[in-house]
Design an enzyme around this catalytic site. Structure first.
Site, PDB file in Angstrom:
ATOM      1  CB  THR A  60     -40.412 -38.422   1.350  1.00 52.77           C
ATOM      2  OG1 THR A  60     -40.835 -39.598   0.654  1.00 52.77           O
ATOM      3  CG2 THR A  60     -40.341 -38.713   2.839  1.00 52.77           C
ATOM      4  CB  CYS A  61     -38.616 -33.343   1.143  1.00 57.29           C
ATOM      5  SG  CYS A  61     -37.220 -34.433   0.798  1.00 57.29           S
ATOM      6  CB  SER A  62     -43.231 -31.554  -0.268  1.00 55.88           C
ATOM      7  OG  SER A  62     -42.214 -30.783  -0.851  1.00 55.88           O
TER       8      SER A  62
END
Length: 160
Positions: A48-50
């Site tokens: 999700t972060c990337s």
């Protein structure tokens, strides 16, 4: 207790990797006299972060700066080398400062750590976003576990 609206950003010293090598930076330097958006991710290169969190702030950087934001900072409990590589891979350029918190010093001072040991991650930072003006928090949004809603670039854009 986690940081709240009206609180002062804690004063800590961190290390980050610059073109001139490893440098120290204080949160006072990063926040004093500026309007800053800080968002935190549980880990660099994580799904999700990337795929969403970091790219959203890169895409919305101009819109945030048009609303008076001086600096956008991505915080993660990762080492300086990982944060620099993730920023390069994510094409952040000068839009987002990649701030490593390798020892979770800043994240702990904010009261926003999480236990990621069940995933082999150890102590990490919760997913959150905050806005600070001259070192005072004016908005803070912490995600519920597994969620990505209130800390997105679009959600923060509505709060600055």
């Amino acid at each position: 207790m986690s940081i709240q609206v009206g609180d002062t950003i804690p004063s800590v010293t961190l290390k980050w990797l610059t073109d001139n090598g490893m440098q120290e930076v204080t949160t006072d330097e990063l926040f004093k006299g500026k309007k800053v958006v800080l968002f935190s991710v549980p880990g660099a290169f994580t799904p999700t972060c990337s795929a969403k969190h970091l790219p959203g702030f890169v895409q919305q950087a101009d819109a945030l700066k048009a609303k008076g934001v001086d600096s956008i900072i991505c915080l993660a409990v990762n080492d300086p080398f990982v944060m620099r590589a993730w920023g390069e891979k994510g094409g952040v350029g000068d839009k987002v400062k990649m701030l490593p918190d390798g020892n979770a010093t800043f994240t702990t001072a904010l009261g926003l750590t999480m236990d990621g040991s069940g995933y082999g991650l150890g102590t990490r930072g919760q997913r959150f976003a905050l806005v600070a003006e001259d070192g005072k928090v004016t908005h803070v949004a912490v995600e519920a576990p597994g969620k990505f809603e209130v800390s997105s670039a679009e959600a923060v854009l509505e709060k600055v």
